[in-house]
Design a protein around this motif. Structure first.
Motif, mmCIF file in Angstrom:
data_model
loop_
_atom_site.group_PDB
_atom_site.id
_atom_site.type_symbol
_atom_site.label_atom_id
_atom_site.label_comp_id
_atom_site.label_asym_id
_atom_site.label_seq_id
_atom_site.Cartn_x
_atom_site.Cartn_y
_atom_site.Cartn_z
ATOM 1 N N GLY A 20 22.914 -57.086 42.235
ATOM 2 C CA GLY A 20 21.301 -56.006 42.580
ATOM 3 C C GLY A 20 21.451 -56.015 43.937
ATOM 4 O O GLY A 20 22.310 -55.880 44.580
ATOM 5 N N ASN A 21 19.870 -55.306 44.604
ATOM 6 C CA ASN A 21 19.788 -54.648 46.297
ATOM 7 C C ASN A 21 19.716 -55.726 46.208
ATOM 8 O O ASN A 21 19.051 -55.788 47.843
ATOM 9 N N CYS A 22 18.882 -57.122 46.059
ATOM 10 C CA CYS A 22 19.026 -58.685 46.939
ATOM 11 C C CYS A 22 18.953 -59.683 46.412
ATOM 12 O O CYS A 22 20.027 -59.709 45.309
ATOM 13 N N ASP A 23 19.502 -60.646 46.832
ATOM 14 C CA ASP A 23 20.017 -62.027 47.140
ATOM 15 C C ASP A 23 19.211 -62.876 46.006
ATOM 16 O O ASP A 23 18.003 -62.921 46.172
ATOM 17 N N ASN A 24 19.712 -63.450 45.346
ATOM 18 C CA ASN A 24 19.384 -64.441 44.060
ATOM 19 C C ASN A 24 18.626 -62.845 43.182
ATOM 20 O O ASN A 24 17.174 -63.480 42.886
ATOM 21 N N CYS A 25 19.495 -61.586 43.124
ATOM 22 C CA CYS A 25 18.488 -60.920 41.956
ATOM 23 C C CYS A 25 18.633 -61.347 40.602
ATOM 24 O O CYS A 25 18.222 -61.453 39.498
ATOM 25 N N ASP A 26 19.791 -61.914 40.662
ATOM 26 C CA ASP A 26 19.975 -62.823 39.288
ATOM 27 C C ASP A 26 19.485 -64.047 38.883
ATOM 28 O O ASP A 26 19.702 -64.552 37.450
ATOM 29 N N LEU A 27 18.559 -64.782 39.692
ATOM 30 C CA LEU A 27 17.588 -65.436 39.888
ATOM 31 C C LEU A 27 16.097 -65.095 39.742
ATOM 32 O O LEU A 27 15.508 -63.866 39.992
ATOM 33 N N PRO A 39 15.831 -76.112 35.782
ATOM 34 C CA PRO A 39 14.045 -75.902 35.896
ATOM 35 C C PRO A 39 13.785 -76.663 36.955
ATOM 36 O O PRO A 39 14.161 -77.630 37.443
ATOM 37 N N LYS A 40 12.726 -76.265 38.030
ATOM 38 C CA LYS A 40 11.570 -76.584 38.735
ATOM 39 C C LYS A 40 10.816 -77.310 38.262
ATOM 40 O O LYS A 40 10.099 -77.508 37.288
ATOM 41 N N LYS A 41 10.192 -78.089 38.942
ATOM 42 C CA LYS A 41 9.159 -78.837 38.749
ATOM 43 C C LYS A 41 7.571 -78.177 38.716
ATOM 44 O O LYS A 41 7.107 -79.082 37.486
ATOM 45 N N ASN A 42 7.630 -76.903 38.567
ATOM 46 C CA ASN A 42 6.205 -76.497 38.114
ATOM 47 C C ASN A 42 6.983 -75.633 36.486
ATOM 48 O O ASN A 42 5.483 -74.869 36.064
ATOM 49 N N GLY A 43 7.402 -76.058 35.840
ATOM 50 C CA GLY A 43 8.337 -75.560 34.944
ATOM 51 C C GLY A 43 8.554 -74.760 34.344
ATOM 52 O O GLY A 43 9.694 -74.081 33.500
ATOM 53 N N ARG A 44 8.925 -73.912 35.474
ATOM 54 C CA ARG A 44 10.227 -72.942 35.342
ATOM 55 C C ARG A 44 11.252 -72.830 35.128
ATOM 56 O O ARG A 44 12.157 -73.530 35.541
ATOM 57 N N ASP A 45 11.725 -71.662 34.587
ATOM 58 C CA ASP A 45 13.179 -71.467 34.274
ATOM 59 C C ASP A 45 14.046 -70.927 35.302
ATOM 60 O O ASP A 45 13.492 -69.863 35.606
ATOM 61 N N CYS A 46 15.131 -71.534 35.990
ATOM 62 C CA CYS A 46 15.951 -71.077 36.933
ATOM 63 C C CYS A 46 17.016 -70.530 36.576
ATOM 64 O O CYS A 46 17.958 -71.185 36.718
ATOM 65 N N GLN A 47 17.207 -69.867 35.205
ATOM 66 C CA GLN A 47 19.063 -69.183 34.900
ATOM 67 C C GLN A 47 18.927 -68.232 35.574
ATOM 68 O O GLN A 47 18.196 -67.041 35.673
ATOM 69 N N THR A 48 20.090 -67.470 36.055
ATOM 70 C CA THR A 48 20.433 -66.994 36.175
ATOM 71 C C THR A 48 20.856 -65.891 35.098
ATOM 72 O O THR A 48 20.247 -66.558 33.893
ATOM 73 N N LEU A 49 20.966 -64.556 35.680
ATOM 74 C CA LEU A 49 21.001 -63.327 33.792
ATOM 75 C C LEU A 49 21.825 -63.072 33.719
ATOM 76 O O LEU A 49 23.649 -63.730 34.607
ATOM 77 N N ASN A 50 22.847 -62.808 32.852
ATOM 78 C CA ASN A 50 24.055 -62.735 32.043
ATOM 79 C C ASN A 50 23.892 -61.567 31.210
ATOM 80 O O ASN A 50 23.157 -61.537 30.314
ATOM 81 N N LEU A 51 24.723 -60.532 31.133
ATOM 82 C CA LEU A 51 25.016 -59.367 30.305
ATOM 83 C C LEU A 51 26.323 -59.424 30.018
ATOM 84 O O LEU A 51 27.240 -60.036 29.825
ATOM 85 N N SER A 52 26.012 -59.949 28.288
ATOM 86 C CA SER A 52 27.020 -59.523 27.568
ATOM 87 C C SER A 52 27.108 -58.611 26.849
ATOM 88 O O SER A 52 25.880 -57.676 26.062
ATOM 89 N N ILE A 53 28.520 -58.020 26.425
ATOM 90 C CA ILE A 53 28.864 -56.795 25.658
ATOM 91 C C ILE A 53 28.670 -56.905 24.343
ATOM 92 O O ILE A 53 30.117 -57.014 24.300
ATOM 93 N N GLU A 54 28.090 -56.151 23.333
ATOM 94 C CA GLU A 54 28.291 -56.846 21.837
ATOM 95 C C GLU A 54 29.501 -55.779 21.211
ATOM 96 O O GLU A 54 29.769 -55.728 20.650
ATOM 97 N N SER A 55 29.093 -54.456 21.323
ATOM 98 C CA SER A 55 29.678 -53.228 21.431
ATOM 99 C C SER A 55 30.062 -52.037 22.215
ATOM 100 O O SER A 55 29.471 -52.205 23.153
ATOM 101 N N ASP A 56 31.230 -51.986 22.407
ATOM 102 C CA ASP A 56 31.019 -50.449 23.377
ATOM 103 C C ASP A 56 31.219 -49.164 22.592
ATOM 104 O O ASP A 56 30.709 -49.133 21.360
ATOM 105 N N MET A 57 31.042 -48.070 23.359
ATOM 106 C CA MET A 57 30.390 -46.841 22.797
ATOM 107 C C MET A 57 31.870 -46.541 22.283
ATOM 108 O O MET A 57 32.328 -46.033 23.070
ATOM 109 N N ASP A 58 32.376 -45.889 21.470
ATOM 110 C CA ASP A 58 32.875 -44.307 20.643
ATOM 111 C C ASP A 58 32.377 -43.490 20.088
ATOM 112 O O ASP A 58 31.944 -43.551 19.680
ATOM 113 N N PHE A 59 32.924 -42.651 20.048
ATOM 114 C CA PHE A 59 32.902 -41.191 20.292
ATOM 115 C C PHE A 59 33.500 -40.883 19.155
ATOM 116 O O PHE A 59 32.787 -39.743 18.756
ATOM 117 N N GLY A 60 34.211 -41.420 19.016
ATOM 118 C CA GLY A 60 35.043 -40.740 17.334
ATOM 119 C C GLY A 60 36.083 -39.768 18.288
ATOM 120 O O GLY A 60 36.453 -39.713 19.381
#
Length: 179
Positions: A20-27, A39-60
């Motif tokens: 990201g363009n900012c500090d901790n944008c993955d939160l 989780p914070k006391k207010n019940g907020r879930d503080c999970q970081t973002l994760n990106l996983s690739i399920e399939s690559d592009m293939d043009f043939g």
């Protein structure tokens, strides 16, 4: 003279952390500066973002005809290819890319793709992928399980002066951050 371009595959690093363009944008916004992944006391879930690739592009498999340039567009919904210019389709199964983002449930996201990615083969030949498209909604949001799966594709641009004659590979830096 024709040069063969075989099995074009686009790879994305797996798993990719949110960038990201900012500090901790993955939160989530209410968790930034916290970073404790709990989780914070207010019940907020503080999970970081994760990106996983399920399939690559293939043009043939494609072949470059004569001394021109060609473009291959892959339909995001059907996976069908449209060939434009001095390139011909030699078969192979086209595959659109698919990725899954995980993080805090119900959080809004921003997903960005580069304007263009260079691809190379083992002999130094090259081509580009441009004009990325996705099936993301206008305002992407993680579901109740904290997940969002989307497909992506782009336009393959190849030319005879690129010297591509084999399996082309490239990496797409996908940026994902909480809104």
């Amino acid at each position: 003279m024709a040069g063969a371009v075989g099995s074009l595959v686009l790879s994305v690093p797996e798993p990719a952390r949110a960038q990201g363009n900012c500090d901790n944008c993955d939160l989530p916004p209410s968790c930034r500066g916290n970073g404790d992944q709990k989780p914070k006391k207010n019940g907020r879930d503080c999970q970081t973002l994760n990106l996983s690739i399920e399939s690559d592009m293939d043009f043939g498999r494609m072949v470059i005809m004569q001394s021109g340039e060609g473009r291959v567009l892959m339909d995001l919904t059907t996976g069908d290819r449209t060939v434009i210019g001095d390139v011909d389709d030699l078969g192979g199964v086209p595959i659109t890319g698919q990725a899954t983002v995980t993080g805090a449930p119900f959080q809004a996201l921003r997903v960005r793709f580069p304007s263009q990615v260079s691809m190379r083969d083992a002999t130094g030949g090259q081509a580009q992928i441009a004009d990325f498209v996705t099936d993301l909604p206008a305002f992407p949001t993680l579901d109740s399980l904290g997940q969002l799966t989307f497909r992506f594709s782009g336009t393959l641009v190849i030319s005879s002066n690129g010297g591509a004659s084999g399996r082309l590979r490239g990496r797409v830096p996908i940026s994902v951050e909480y809104q």
